[in-house]
Scaffold this motif. Sequence first.
Motif, PDB file in Angstrom:
ATOM      1  N   VAL A 109      55.021  31.330  49.314  1.00 36.94           N
ATOM      2  CA  VAL A 109      53.622  31.017  49.007  1.00 36.94           C
ATOM      3  C   VAL A 109      52.957  32.249  48.400  1.00 36.94           C
ATOM      4  CG1 VAL A 109      51.405  30.253  49.932  1.00 36.94           C
ATOM      5  CG2 VAL A 109      53.532  29.391  50.931  1.00 36.94           C
ATOM      6  N   ALA A 110      52.287  32.055  47.275  1.00 36.49           N
ATOM      7  CA  ALA A 110      51.549  33.149  46.634  1.00 36.49           C
ATOM      8  C   ALA A 110      50.055  32.894  46.729  1.00 36.49           C
ATOM      9  CB  ALA A 110      51.954  33.277  45.169  1.00 36.49           C
ATOM     10  N   ALA A 111      49.335  33.886  47.201  1.00 38.94           N
ATOM     11  CA  ALA A 111      47.867  33.837  47.197  1.00 38.94           C
ATOM     12  C   ALA A 111      47.382  34.586  45.960  1.00 38.94           C
ATOM     13  CB  ALA A 111      47.308  34.473  48.452  1.00 38.94           C
ATOM     14  N   VAL A 112      46.549  33.929  45.162  1.00 38.74           N
ATOM     15  CA  VAL A 112      45.968  34.543  43.969  1.00 38.74           C
ATOM     16  C   VAL A 112      44.488  34.785  44.252  1.00 38.74           C
ATOM     17  CG1 VAL A 112      45.443  34.273  41.518  1.00 38.74           C
ATOM     18  CG2 VAL A 112      47.601  33.384  42.440  1.00 38.74           C
ATOM     19  N   TYR A 113      44.064  36.031  44.157  1.00 41.32           N
ATOM     20  CA  TYR A 113      42.675  36.361  44.462  1.00 41.32           C
ATOM     21  C   TYR A 113      42.167  37.407  43.474  1.00 41.32           C
ATOM     22  CZ  TYR A 113      45.048  40.136  47.052  1.00 41.32           C
ATOM     23  OH  TYR A 113      45.848  41.186  47.401  1.00 41.32           O
ATOM     24  N   GLY A 114      40.973  37.890  43.715  1.00 38.90           N
ATOM     25  CA  GLY A 114      40.332  38.813  42.780  1.00 38.90           C
ATOM     26  C   GLY A 114      39.102  38.208  42.130  1.00 38.90           C
ATOM     27  N   ASP A 115      38.868  36.918  42.428  1.00 34.88           N
ATOM     28  CA  ASP A 115      37.701  36.239  41.844  1.00 34.88           C
ATOM     29  C   ASP A 115      36.409  36.578  42.558  1.00 34.88           C
ATOM     30  OD1 ASP A 115      39.153  34.545  43.887  1.00 34.88           O
ATOM     31  OD2 ASP A 115      37.262  33.445  43.776  1.00 34.88           O
ATOM     32  N   ASP A 116      36.502  37.105  43.788  1.00 31.48           N
ATOM     33  CA  ASP A 116      35.305  37.476  44.541  1.00 31.48           C
ATOM     34  C   ASP A 116      34.737  38.775  43.953  1.00 31.48           C
ATOM     35  OD1 ASP A 116      33.367  38.294  46.363  1.00 31.48           O
ATOM     36  OD2 ASP A 116      34.498  37.594  48.105  1.00 31.48           O
ATOM     37  N   VAL A 117      33.637  38.652  43.229  1.00 34.64           N
ATOM     38  CA  VAL A 117      33.063  39.802  42.522  1.00 34.64           C
ATOM     39  C   VAL A 117      31.703  40.186  43.108  1.00 34.64           C
ATOM     40  CG1 VAL A 117      34.303  39.280  40.385  1.00 34.64           C
ATOM     41  CG2 VAL A 117      32.034  38.287  40.736  1.00 34.64           C
ATOM     42  N   PHE A 118      31.487  39.806  44.360  1.00 36.23           N
ATOM     43  CA  PHE A 118      30.185  40.045  44.992  1.00 36.23           C
ATOM     44  C   PHE A 118      29.787  41.516  44.929  1.00 36.23           C
ATOM     45  CE2 PHE A 118      27.261  40.401  48.653  1.00 36.23           C
ATOM     46  CZ  PHE A 118      26.377  39.386  48.330  1.00 36.23           C
ATOM     47  N   THR A 119      30.742  42.406  45.178  1.00 41.11           N
ATOM     48  CA  THR A 119      30.430  43.837  45.182  1.00 41.11           C
ATOM     49  C   THR A 119      30.329  44.414  43.775  1.00 41.11           C
ATOM     50  OG1 THR A 119      32.783  44.395  45.374  1.00 41.11           O
ATOM     51  CG2 THR A 119      31.536  44.170  47.429  1.00 41.11           C
ATOM     52  N   HIS A 120      30.723  43.643  42.771  1.00 44.48           N
ATOM     53  CA  HIS A 120      30.666  44.121  41.390  1.00 44.48           C
ATOM     54  C   HIS A 120      29.327  43.815  40.720  1.00 44.48           C
ATOM     55  CE1 HIS A 120      35.044  45.049  40.876  1.00 44.48           C
ATOM     56  NE2 HIS A 120      35.141  44.165  41.853  1.00 44.48           N
ATOM     57  N   LEU A 121      28.555  42.923  41.317  1.00 42.83           N
ATOM     58  CA  LEU A 121      27.305  42.484  40.682  1.00 42.83           C
ATOM     59  C   LEU A 121      26.105  43.218  41.261  1.00 42.83           C
ATOM     60  CD1 LEU A 121      27.562  38.588  40.373  1.00 42.83           C
ATOM     61  CD2 LEU A 121      27.808  40.296  38.570  1.00 42.83           C
ATOM     62  N   SER A 122      25.217  43.613  40.397  1.00 42.81           N
ATOM     63  CA  SER A 122      23.940  44.164  40.832  1.00 42.81           C
ATOM     64  C   SER A 122      22.963  43.018  41.066  1.00 42.81           C
ATOM     65  CB  SER A 122      23.378  45.107  39.763  1.00 42.81           C
ATOM     66  OG  SER A 122      22.011  45.361  40.004  1.00 42.81           O
ATOM     67  N   THR A 424      25.954  33.725  36.222  1.00 45.04           N
ATOM     68  CA  THR A 424      25.790  34.895  35.370  1.00 45.04           C
ATOM     69  C   THR A 424      27.127  35.193  34.716  1.00 45.04           C
ATOM     70  OG1 THR A 424      24.878  37.136  35.287  1.00 45.04           O
ATOM     71  CG2 THR A 424      26.305  36.620  37.151  1.00 45.04           C
ATOM     72  N   LEU A 425      27.184  36.259  33.941  1.00 44.82           N
ATOM     73  CA  LEU A 425      28.417  36.652  33.252  1.00 44.82           C
ATOM     74  C   LEU A 425      28.813  38.059  33.674  1.00 44.82           C
ATOM     75  CD1 LEU A 425      27.561  35.386  29.643  1.00 44.82           C
ATOM     76  CD2 LEU A 425      28.959  34.216  31.357  1.00 44.82           C
ATOM     77  N   ILE A 426      30.124  38.321  33.642  1.00 47.53           N
ATOM     78  CA  ILE A 426      30.623  39.655  33.973  1.00 47.53           C
ATOM     79  C   ILE A 426      31.736  40.008  32.998  1.00 47.53           C
ATOM     80  CG2 ILE A 426      32.377  38.831  35.616  1.00 47.53           C
ATOM     81  CD1 ILE A 426      31.660  41.262  37.381  1.00 47.53           C
ATOM     82  N   ASP A 427      31.809  41.262  32.606  1.00 41.06           N
ATOM     83  CA  ASP A 427      32.841  41.729  31.683  1.00 41.06           C
ATOM     84  C   ASP A 427      34.221  41.503  32.305  1.00 41.06           C
ATOM     85  OD1 ASP A 427      34.609  43.161  30.046  1.00 41.06           O
ATOM     86  OD2 ASP A 427      33.181  44.769  29.676  1.00 41.06           O
ATOM     87  N   ARG A 428      35.076  40.769  31.616  1.00 42.77           N
ATOM     88  CA  ARG A 428      36.374  40.430  32.190  1.00 42.77           C
ATOM     89  C   ARG A 428      37.277  41.654  32.357  1.00 42.77           C
ATOM     90  NH1 ARG A 428      38.772  35.849  29.146  1.00 42.77           N
ATOM     91  NH2 ARG A 428      40.629  36.251  30.398  1.00 42.77           N
ATOM     92  N   GLN A 429      37.003  42.706  31.618  1.00 40.21           N
ATOM     93  CA  GLN A 429      37.824  43.911  31.734  1.00 40.21           C
ATOM     94  C   GLN A 429      37.664  44.573  33.097  1.00 40.21           C
ATOM     95  OE1 GLN A 429      40.021  44.521  29.349  1.00 40.21           O
ATOM     96  NE2 GLN A 429      39.170  42.749  28.250  1.00 40.21           N
ATOM     97  N   ASN A 430      36.577  44.274  33.777  1.00 39.78           N
ATOM     98  CA  ASN A 430      36.321  44.886  35.081  1.00 39.78           C
ATOM     99  C   ASN A 430      36.990  44.135  36.231  1.00 39.78           C
ATOM    100  OD1 ASN A 430      34.664  46.763  33.818  1.00 39.78           O
ATOM    101  ND2 ASN A 430      32.820  45.535  34.109  1.00 39.78           N
ATOM    102  N   ILE A 431      37.594  42.964  35.935  1.00 36.94           N
ATOM    103  CA  ILE A 431      38.147  42.108  36.987  1.00 36.94           C
ATOM    104  C   ILE A 431      39.641  41.908  36.745  1.00 36.94           C
ATOM    105  CG2 ILE A 431      37.947  39.885  38.153  1.00 36.94           C
ATOM    106  CD1 ILE A 431      35.425  41.676  38.249  1.00 36.94           C
ATOM    107  N   GLN A 432      40.428  42.168  37.772  1.00 38.66           N
ATOM    108  CA  GLN A 432      41.879  41.987  37.673  1.00 38.66           C
ATOM    109  C   GLN A 432      42.356  41.057  38.787  1.00 38.66           C
ATOM    110  OE1 GLN A 432      43.844  43.096  35.236  1.00 38.66           O
ATOM    111  NE2 GLN A 432      42.042  44.030  34.265  1.00 38.66           N
ATOM    112  N   PRO A 433      42.935  39.905  38.422  1.00 41.40           N
ATOM    113  CA  PRO A 433      43.489  39.033  39.463  1.00 41.40           C
ATOM    114  C   PRO A 433      44.653  39.710  40.175  1.00 41.40           C
ATOM    115  CG  PRO A 433      44.111  38.265  37.271  1.00 41.40           C
ATOM    116  CD  PRO A 433      43.124  39.356  37.071  1.00 41.40           C
ATOM    117  N   GLN A 434      44.809  39.399  41.441  1.00 41.08           N
ATOM    118  CA  GLN A 434      45.876  39.971  42.248  1.00 41.08           C
ATOM    119  C   GLN A 434      46.636  38.858  42.947  1.00 41.08           C
ATOM    120  OE1 GLN A 434      44.424  43.485  44.621  1.00 41.08           O
ATOM    121  NE2 GLN A 434      42.453  42.910  43.743  1.00 41.08           N
ATOM    122  N   ILE A 435      47.901  39.138  43.314  1.00 39.42           N
ATOM    123  CA  ILE A 435      48.671  38.154  44.064  1.00 39.42           C
ATOM    124  C   ILE A 435      49.309  38.815  45.278  1.00 39.42           C
ATOM    125  CG2 ILE A 435      49.158  36.830  41.965  1.00 39.42           C
ATOM    126  CD1 ILE A 435      52.112  37.713  42.304  1.00 39.42           C
TER     127      ILE A 435
END
Length: 440
Positions: A109-122, A424-435
Amino acid sequence: MKQKIRIGCGAGFSGDRLEPAIVLAEKGNLDYLILECLAERTIALAQKRRLQDPTKGYDPLLERRIESLLPLLIKNNIRLITNMGAANPVAGAKKIIEIARKQGVIVSVAAVYGDDVFTHLSPDTEAIETGKPLQQSGELISANAYLGVEGILSALQADAQIIITGRVADPSLFLAPMIHEFGWTNNDYDLMGKGTVIGHLLECAGHITGGYFADPVKKPVADMDKLGHPFADVFEDGSAIISKVEGTGGVVNLQTAKEQLLYEVINPHEYYTPDVIADFTTVFLKETGENQVLVTGGTGKTKPQTYKVSVGYKAFYLGEGEIAYAGASALARAQLAGEIIEKRLKPQFPDLRIDYIGSNAIHRTNFGDTSTPYEIRLRVAGKATNAADVAIIGEEVEALYTNGPAGGGGVRKYVNEVIGIVSTLIDRQNIQPQIQIFES
């Protein structure tokens, strides 16, 4: 590389039926089963559950779905991709492993995460809907970016049989296995557009098999009590044939496919996903047999430089009360009850809403119909910043039992905290999905 794969969609939202996915896994001869179980408010509510209990936050039906599906996935060598991880994909993956061990089966089983950007948003970030800072909406509780195929592709390459994600764009769940199996490059935007079209057609499950389409007068659909969910035979060139398991209810035809193609599409020339800006105007649909629709065409151009982010916030507490009136003068008595409640509560709740269900609750008008309904259900609703204040709404409705008018019954009262959503929108370069990989 394969020339054809079969992808089924066993769920189109969190509360969808469990049975159609079981039928697909058992009889659909699938390569992949997708369970699409997230919506904007769904994930915000999942974040709320995780805040209350760090071991929760995945889909409430995850255990029941996996318990019934896992033996079939193993038996028929089907790979499952689902966003039932919601606000906590890692906890969801661990729960699946726990179920697998109880059943005595071996699964990766693989968990894919990194979508939680709460700490990235002002909090000062601007909301798309209002143009105002996010913090002005209310107390923020979640922020989840719509990721694309990248994390799922990594999990597929790691040979995981079950992939559980957080917030991933709906079509991406379907597009990822196409890229993986056909060896597509994800900068071939023509193919990304075609795959996105197929994913969009499948993602709402029972929509395309006649569920949301059905109207007993104008668009009758047979055997809806056993509505089947769709699968697609997808080909290397990006074409597909949409169908359903033989013997299941519903219908797949040109009309159901067209309705789903246009569902939630504001601009068919530019349908934004994290993987491609797709163009639906070049899609061609053709019935090729009973419950078979051929899908060709569709294209795309580049991919957005930003991810869309769904932001949840504490909006208000909603208080509701309901009471029913039946028989002669039902509407008149319900209206009198509404007038009583309005006089007593309007000063405290300026936005108080009073509905006469059975007369005007949906469209707020009776379209000139002067007939007298035999039964009416009065619903009263109002909002406030705390639960104690709105509780009085249900209490006042309940008091109508003996304080009149005559004949009221079946009272129900509710107090709920309402979670609001802005984007809202966020720069995709700042977000990296992880598994993260787990083995039973």
